[in-house]
Motif scaffolding. Structure first.
Motif, PDB file in Angstrom:
ATOM      1  N   PRO A 122       0.833  -1.216   0.000  1.00 22.06           N
ATOM      2  CA  PRO A 122       0.000   0.000   0.000  1.00 22.06           C
ATOM      3  C   PRO A 122       0.860   1.257   0.000  1.00 22.06           C
ATOM      4  O   PRO A 122       1.882   1.326   0.685  1.00 22.06           O
ATOM      5  CB  PRO A 122      -0.800  -0.127   1.306  1.00 22.06           C
ATOM      6  CG  PRO A 122      -0.791  -1.589   1.623  1.00 22.06           C
ATOM      7  CD  PRO A 122       0.538  -2.093   1.139  1.00 22.06           C
ATOM      8  N   GLN A 123       0.448   2.248  -0.766  1.00 21.36           N
ATOM      9  CA  GLN A 123       1.208   3.490  -0.855  1.00 21.36           C
ATOM     10  C   GLN A 123       1.349   4.155   0.507  1.00 21.36           C
ATOM     11  O   GLN A 123       2.395   4.748   0.810  1.00 21.36           O
ATOM     12  CB  GLN A 123       0.526   4.440  -1.834  1.00 21.36           C
ATOM     13  CG  GLN A 123       1.231   5.783  -1.978  1.00 21.36           C
ATOM     14  CD  GLN A 123       0.636   6.633  -3.081  1.00 21.36           C
ATOM     15  OE1 GLN A 123       0.483   6.176  -4.209  1.00 21.36           O
ATOM     16  NE2 GLN A 123       0.279   7.866  -2.761  1.00 21.36           N
ATOM     17  N   SER A 124       0.320   4.055   1.346  1.00 19.10           N
ATOM     18  CA  SER A 124       0.376   4.697   2.658  1.00 19.10           C
ATOM     19  C   SER A 124       1.509   4.125   3.508  1.00 19.10           C
ATOM     20  O   SER A 124       2.138   4.863   4.286  1.00 19.10           O
ATOM     21  CB  SER A 124      -0.960   4.522   3.390  1.00 19.10           C
ATOM     22  OG  SER A 124      -1.256   3.141   3.580  1.00 19.10           O
ATOM     23  N   LEU A 125       1.799   2.839   3.360  1.00 17.83           N
ATOM     24  CA  LEU A 125       2.891   2.230   4.125  1.00 17.83           C
ATOM     25  C   LEU A 125       4.249   2.681   3.599  1.00 17.83           C
ATOM     26  O   LEU A 125       5.189   2.866   4.379  1.00 17.83           O
ATOM     27  CB  LEU A 125       2.784   0.705   4.091  1.00 17.83           C
ATOM     28  CG  LEU A 125       1.614   0.090   4.865  1.00 17.83           C
ATOM     29  CD1 LEU A 125       1.642  -1.432   4.759  1.00 17.83           C
ATOM     30  CD2 LEU A 125       1.629   0.524   6.331  1.00 17.83           C
ATOM     31  N   LEU A 126       4.352   2.866   2.295  1.00 10.46           N
ATOM     32  CA  LEU A 126       5.607   3.370   1.732  1.00 10.46           C
ATOM     33  C   LEU A 126       5.858   4.809   2.183  1.00 10.46           C
ATOM     34  O   LEU A 126       7.000   5.181   2.470  1.00 10.46           O
ATOM     35  CB  LEU A 126       5.573   3.296   0.203  1.00 10.46           C
ATOM     36  CG  LEU A 126       5.808   1.918  -0.414  1.00 10.46           C
ATOM     37  CD1 LEU A 126       5.595   1.973  -1.926  1.00 10.46           C
ATOM     38  CD2 LEU A 126       7.209   1.407  -0.108  1.00 10.46           C
ATOM     39  N   LEU A 127       4.806   5.609   2.234  1.00  8.46           N
ATOM     40  CA  LEU A 127       4.950   6.988   2.711  1.00  8.46           C
ATOM     41  C   LEU A 127       5.349   7.002   4.186  1.00  8.46           C
ATOM     42  O   LEU A 127       6.182   7.810   4.609  1.00  8.46           O
ATOM     43  CB  LEU A 127       3.648   7.757   2.501  1.00  8.46           C
ATOM     44  CG  LEU A 127       3.271   8.044   1.047  1.00  8.46           C
ATOM     45  CD1 LEU A 127       1.882   8.651   0.964  1.00  8.46           C
ATOM     46  CD2 LEU A 127       4.293   8.961   0.381  1.00  8.46           C
ATOM     47  N   LEU A 128       4.752   6.117   4.965  1.00 11.51           N
ATOM     48  CA  LEU A 128       5.125   6.001   6.375  1.00 11.51           C
ATOM     49  C   LEU A 128       6.591   5.603   6.506  1.00 11.51           C
ATOM     50  O   LEU A 128       7.337   6.194   7.300  1.00 11.51           O
ATOM     51  CB  LEU A 128       4.241   4.964   7.068  1.00 11.51           C
ATOM     52  CG  LEU A 128       4.605   4.613   8.516  1.00 11.51           C
ATOM     53  CD1 LEU A 128       4.444   5.836   9.423  1.00 11.51           C
ATOM     54  CD2 LEU A 128       3.746   3.455   9.015  1.00 11.51           C
ATOM     55  N   ALA A 129       7.012   4.624   5.718  1.00 10.56           N
ATOM     56  CA  ALA A 129       8.410   4.174   5.766  1.00 10.56           C
ATOM     57  C   ALA A 129       9.356   5.293   5.341  1.00 10.56           C
ATOM     58  O   ALA A 129      10.458   5.429   5.894  1.00 10.56           O
ATOM     59  CB  ALA A 129       8.587   2.956   4.864  1.00 10.56           C
ATOM     60  N   TYR A 130       8.937   6.083   4.365  1.00  9.10           N
ATOM     61  CA  TYR A 130       9.754   7.211   3.907  1.00  9.10           C
ATOM     62  C   TYR A 130       9.987   8.200   5.043  1.00  9.10           C
ATOM     63  O   TYR A 130      11.142   8.566   5.342  1.00  9.10           O
ATOM     64  CB  TYR A 130       9.048   7.908   2.742  1.00  9.10           C
ATOM     65  CG  TYR A 130       9.701   9.197   2.303  1.00  9.10           C
ATOM     66  CD1 TYR A 130      10.806   9.180   1.460  1.00  9.10           C
ATOM     67  CD2 TYR A 130       9.204  10.433   2.726  1.00  9.10           C
ATOM     68  CE1 TYR A 130      11.414  10.356   1.062  1.00  9.10           C
ATOM     69  CE2 TYR A 130       9.805  11.607   2.322  1.00  9.10           C
ATOM     70  CZ  TYR A 130      10.911  11.567   1.488  1.00  9.10           C
ATOM     71  OH  TYR A 130      11.509  12.742   1.105  1.00  9.10           O
ATOM     72  N   VAL A 131       8.910   8.630   5.690  1.00  3.74           N
ATOM     73  CA  VAL A 131       9.056   9.588   6.788  1.00  3.74           C
ATOM     74  C   VAL A 131       9.831   8.958   7.939  1.00  3.74           C
ATOM     75  O   VAL A 131      10.693   9.600   8.549  1.00  3.74           O
ATOM     76  CB  VAL A 131       7.673  10.080   7.267  1.00  3.74           C
ATOM     77  CG1 VAL A 131       7.822  11.030   8.454  1.00  3.74           C
ATOM     78  CG2 VAL A 131       6.930  10.783   6.130  1.00  3.74           C
ATOM     79  N   ALA A 132       9.559   7.697   8.235  1.00  2.00           N
ATOM     80  CA  ALA A 132      10.242   7.024   9.341  1.00  2.00           C
ATOM     81  C   ALA A 132      11.741   6.911   9.099  1.00  2.00           C
ATOM     82  O   ALA A 132      12.537   7.003  10.037  1.00  2.00           O
ATOM     83  CB  ALA A 132       9.645   5.634   9.559  1.00  2.00           C
TER      84      ALA A 132
END
Length: 258
Positions: A122-132
């Motif tokens: 899911p794109q939302s998880l990739l965005l979360l991983a990016y910020v993290a």
């Protein structure tokens, strides 16, 4: 303003904006990047803008500016003690990618999804991983630099024995608290620009804390044993652990509330 930016070809905006910024950085009296580092940062910044827009760009710029700032805290003292970053903190290509490779891969994943390719993440998880990943790196940088400058008592994370400031794997209360504050700050930037939600802020902060401490364990136990395990390679592992930890925390929470 953002709608106007979004309406322009992102490649033109990215190349134009970052070429101007590169020129300004080139002539600036205080060098935040080496000449080679400037080129690699230029390439990274274009990649982030094209895949994640100004929102993703805001996160990486916040990391770069704050990270460069904390590196210079107590610089004279750290140089005198021989524990300062090389080149007075100016980043080279190895520093750029050591800090940002994980984030760049997450951004590429989002870009692939937006291009219409089927990706089982899911794109939302990739965005979360990016910020993290950047929350983790800023926490690590801040903890290390504040600890080296102001740490009153530094301990080896594996044994809790007192060690000199700047020792690989050493932690301090001052550095740890500063790192947490830094991770919170950049996670809120990610939330403020709409990349993650408020719960994602919590996952980023927890993931950064986990990854930063594991990075200290790696520094204390493995780094001196393997020549290939440089600070930059450890940074890649650090940000990767932070990104994965944030996704696992979010995934576990989603599974729990279901």
């Amino acid at each position: 303003m953002s709608s106007l930016i979004d309406s322009v070809n992102p490649w033109l905006v990215a190349v134009g904006l970052n070429t101007i910024l590169l020129g300004l950085a080139w002539i600036a009296p205080k060098k935040l990047l080496t000449p080679a580092g400037l080129f690699h940062a230029w390439f990274l910044a274009i990649l982030i803008w094209v895949t994640l827009g100004w929102q993703g760009y805001a996160v990486v710029m916040f990391y770069f500016l704050v990270g460069s700032g904390v590196t210079r805290i107590g610089m004279a003292q750290k140089e005198a003690e021989g524990i300062a970053e090389k080149r007075s903190g100016a980043r080279g290509p190895e520093n750029v990618w050591g800090s940002a490779l994980t984030g760049a891969l997450c951004a590429l994943g989002v870009g692939i999804i937006n291009s219409g390719f089927l990706v089982p993440i899911p794109q939302s998880l990739l965005l979360l991983a990016y910020v993290a990943s950047f929350s983790t790196k800023l926490a690590d940088t801040t903890a290390s630099e504040v600890g080296k400058a102001y740490g009153k008592s530094t301990f080896l994370i594996t044994t809790f024995q007192p060690v000199p400031r700047g020792t690989e794997g050493a932690v301090s209360l001052e550095g740890t608290l500063a790192g947490i504050v830094a991770s919170v700050a950049i996670a809120f930037v990610g939330w403020g620009v709409g990349l993650i939600d408020l719960l994602g802020v919590a996952w980023c902060v927890l993931a950064a804390f986990i990854a930063t401490n594991l990075e200290s364990v790696i520094g204390a136990t493995l780094q001196s044993k393997y020549t290939w395990l440089t600070n930059e390679v450890v940074n890649i592992f650090n940000t990767l652990i932070g990104a994965i930890a944030s996704v696992l925390l979010a995934w576990t929470w989603i599974s729990f509330i279901k």
